[in-house]
Design an enzyme around this catalytic site. Structure first.
Site, PDB file in Angstrom:
ATOM      1  CG  ASP A 133      -1.731   1.237   1.395  1.00  0.00           C
ATOM      2  OD1 ASP A 133      -1.967   1.922   0.384  1.00  0.00           O
ATOM      3  OD2 ASP A 133      -2.123   1.527   2.540  1.00  0.00           O
ATOM      4  CG  ASP A 189      -6.098   2.696   0.450  1.00  0.00           C
ATOM      5  OD1 ASP A 189      -5.112   1.932   0.578  1.00  0.00           O
ATOM      6  OD2 ASP A 189      -6.710   2.831  -0.630  1.00  0.00           O
ATOM      7  CG  ASP A 200      -1.317   1.608  -3.898  1.00  0.00           C
ATOM      8  OD1 ASP A 200      -0.097   1.416  -4.090  1.00  0.00           O
ATOM      9  OD2 ASP A 200      -1.763   2.269  -2.939  1.00  0.00           O
ATOM     10  CG  ASP A 208      -6.392 -12.429 -13.565  1.00  0.00           C
ATOM     11  OD1 ASP A 208      -7.095 -13.133 -14.305  1.00  0.00           O
ATOM     12  OD2 ASP A 208      -6.009 -12.783 -12.446  1.00  0.00           O
ATOM     13  CG  ASP A 211     -11.231 -15.706 -13.858  1.00  0.00           C
ATOM     14  OD1 ASP A 211     -10.575 -16.254 -12.962  1.00  0.00           O
ATOM     15  OD2 ASP A 211     -12.454 -15.461 -13.772  1.00  0.00           O
ATOM     16  CD  GLU A 235      -9.095 -19.997 -12.758  1.00  0.00           C
ATOM     17  OE1 GLU A 235      -9.106 -20.270 -11.546  1.00  0.00           O
ATOM     18  OE2 GLU A 235      -9.776 -19.072 -13.240  1.00  0.00           O
ATOM     19  CG  HIS A 265      -6.094 -15.351  -6.408  1.00  0.00           C
ATOM     20  ND1 HIS A 265      -5.511 -15.892  -7.523  1.00  0.00           N
ATOM     21  CD2 HIS A 265      -7.374 -15.095  -6.749  1.00  0.00           C
ATOM     22  CE1 HIS A 265      -6.398 -15.964  -8.501  1.00  0.00           C
ATOM     23  NE2 HIS A 265      -7.545 -15.497  -8.055  1.00  0.00           N
ATOM     24  CG  ASP A 266      -8.976 -18.441  -6.632  1.00  0.00           C
ATOM     25  OD1 ASP A 266      -9.460 -17.520  -5.954  1.00  0.00           O
ATOM     26  OD2 ASP A 266      -9.028 -18.462  -7.880  1.00  0.00           O
TER      27      ASP A 266
END
Length: 538
Positions: free
Chosen positions: A31, A35, A39, A108, A210, A273, A335-336
């Site tokens: 970050d 926040d 990013d 992605d 994806d 994917e 991430h999954d």
């Protein structure tokens, strides 16, 4: 020595064959503005770290404008950047800086569905007569009322959502906020191909696509058959076999069109994917005269049990399934998926790192795995993943794999000056990048040593491959290029095992070990992996 798996291979190897890909989940990487959410400026600030890791490309999870119902996989504008992450100027700066360091950048691409806030869907939903109505999949209720068929969303519940304004249902394979696009509509296809052109014109080096196998549905949308092997331990989606909602023949033609477009831009990579058995998975390579994606993602190291017999079988079967022109690939985290250290423990996660970076094919690393982030507890009031709330009894939430990257021992691990959007790993004061950079035996040091070894060892980067004989609990295989011959031996248990060498050779050099160096005495220590250079025993 030759390998059937390499028969028909061409002499030229594009960058993505010898390279290593590193997945960055931008929300959790760095970050820059306090926040609590990562990013693009944060990724830019950490590019030197990524380059020093020894990887060749960054796969950037979605940064497009989005209501964030599924954290960016619900796209509201395919050709923009969400203000949360920056803007197009920030993206261009990141791309230029990555290229200046010799790094490729992969985006992605989410083609199966958009956000329900995308202007296309707002138009489609406004009226049955709108020109974009057919850009999505709308159907009347079933004859007796209710959804048009029995399809189940991957997140649970019906895959159909009723729209009272226009009196029809729309299809959503995931959340209702993610309506499926209709790739049978030529105008929609053209618009999505223009999205690919937009980003390749801007200079991106490829796309991770994806849920590619979802993008076309069977004509007539028939009911999916029940799964006779379903148990309550599985997701609700698995009650049905997705025979008509995924992996349709027409989707392969679309993938081939995407490939033709990408090939017109030079060496741009397409990574699909795709979760399918080997025989159906291999079809996504296409044919030599009509290729499809370069790398249909191979998730088998994530999906299967961690033992020598299982890994031996899946590696051999996967290699055997590949077409002669197909290049393999491997992943151990994303991430999954549950983090590899959480799944098999840190000692074996070191062995997994060696496996990933020495198998034949393109490896993809997931941020944080290189420092061994393990189990992370997410308090109920901090859970963010919609998949968890749809099926909470299964404990399948993905937040534990998406926690912020711990950089140092300062406040919030150097990730943010604000409150992190998800909790950090509890051991972040000692498990962070700075601490591991200072430790020559750390997980990070191991990853950097292995990527460095791949760069200077063609046998690992592009060489031949064959399974070898190993002691019980030992996975062993050979790699070679020209006269350079290597043996990789991985002990998948905590007890010592015998190191078996092929007949007629001896160890010339230990190139890498998952443990501190020690004399070679014919034994593999518990949880030890070795990369050995062999020579003839004359």
């Amino acid at each position: 020595m030759s390998s059937p798996a390499l028969s028909g291979a061409v002499a030229h190897h594009p960058w993505w064959e010898s390279g290593v890909i590193y997945q960055v989940y931008p929300r959790s990487f760095q970050d820059s503005d306090g926040d609590g959410i990562g990013d693009l400026a944060g990724v830019l600030a950490r590019l030197d770290y990524i380059a020093a890791l020894g990887v060749d490309a960054i796969w950037l999870s979605p940064v497009f404008p989005s209501p964030m119902a599924d954290f960016g996989y619900d796209v509201a504008d395919y050709c923009g950047i969400d203000p949360m992450f920056g803007d197009l100027a920030a993206f261009d700066s990141l791309l230029a800086a990555a290229h200046a360091r010799g790094l490729k950048l992969i985006l992605d691409f989410v083609p199966n569905h958009s956000s329900d806030q995308h202007p296309w869907f707002l138009a489609s939903r406004s009226s049955r007569d709108d020109p974009k109505r057919d850009w999505y999949i709308w159907r009347d209720p079933a004859p007796g009322g209710g959804p048009p068929n029995n399809w189940i969303s991957d997140f649970g519940g019906s895959a159909w959502e009723w729209d009272a304004r226009t009196g029809q249902y729309y299809l959503h394979a995931f959340l209702k906020e993610q309506p499926d696009l209709n790739w049978r509509n030529p105008a929609l296809r053209d618009a999505m191909m223009d999205v690919l052109r937009f980003w390749m014109d801007r200079g991106v080096d490829g796309f991770r696509i994806d849920v590619l196998w979802h993008i076309v549905k069977a004509e007539g949308l028939p009911d999916n058959p029940p799964n006779p092997h379903w148990t309550p331990a599985q997701t609700e989606r698995d009650k049905l076999i997705q025979r008509y909602s995924t992996d349709q023949p027409e989707a392969h033609a679309i993938a081939a069109d995407m490939r033709a477009l990408a090939d017109g831009y030079g060496e741009r990579v397409l990574i699909g994917e795709i979760f399918l058995p080997n025989d159906r998975h291999a079809r996504w390579y296409g044919a030599p005269d009509r290729p499809q994606v370069h790398l249909p993602f191979n998730f088998q190291l994530i999906e299967n049990d961690w033992n020598a017999a299982t890994l031996n079988r899946i590696i051999a079967d996967y290699e055997a399934s590949l077409p002669p022109f197909g290049w393999p690939n491997w992943v151990i985290g994303s991430h999954d998926a549950p983090r590899i250290s959480a799944r098999i423990g840190e000692a074996q996660a070191r062995v997994a790192a060696m496996l990933l970076l020495t198998l034949r094919g393109t490896p993809t690393l997931y941020q944080g795995d290189e420092i061994g982030i393990g189990p992370v507890d997410i308090p109920p009031d901090r859970i963010r993943d919609p998949q968890h709330w749809r099926q909470p009894t299964l404990d399948i939430g993905r937040d534990r794999s998406r926690t912020p990257m711990p950089w140092d021992a300062s406040a919030n691990a150097g990730f943010t000056t604000g409150k992190p959007w998800l909790p950090l790993n509890a051991d972040w004061p000692v498990r962070n990048v700075d601490a591991q950079l200072a430790d020559s035996d750390s997980m990070l040091a191991l990853y950097r040593a292995l990527t460095a070894l791949r760069r200077v060892t063609r046998a690992l980067a592009i060489g031949g491959f064959a399974m070898a004989v190993g002691d019980s609990d030992v996975l062993a295989y050979e790699r070679w290029h020209d006269d350079d011959r290597l043996l990789i031996a991985l002990n998948l248990c905590a007890e010592p095992r015998q190191l078996l060498l092929p007949v007629g050779v001896r160890i010339a050099e230990v190139l890498a070990s998952t443990l501190p160096s020690h004399p070679m005495d014919g034994t593999l220590h518990g949880d030890e992996g070795l990369v050995l250079r062999l020579e003839r025993d004359d």
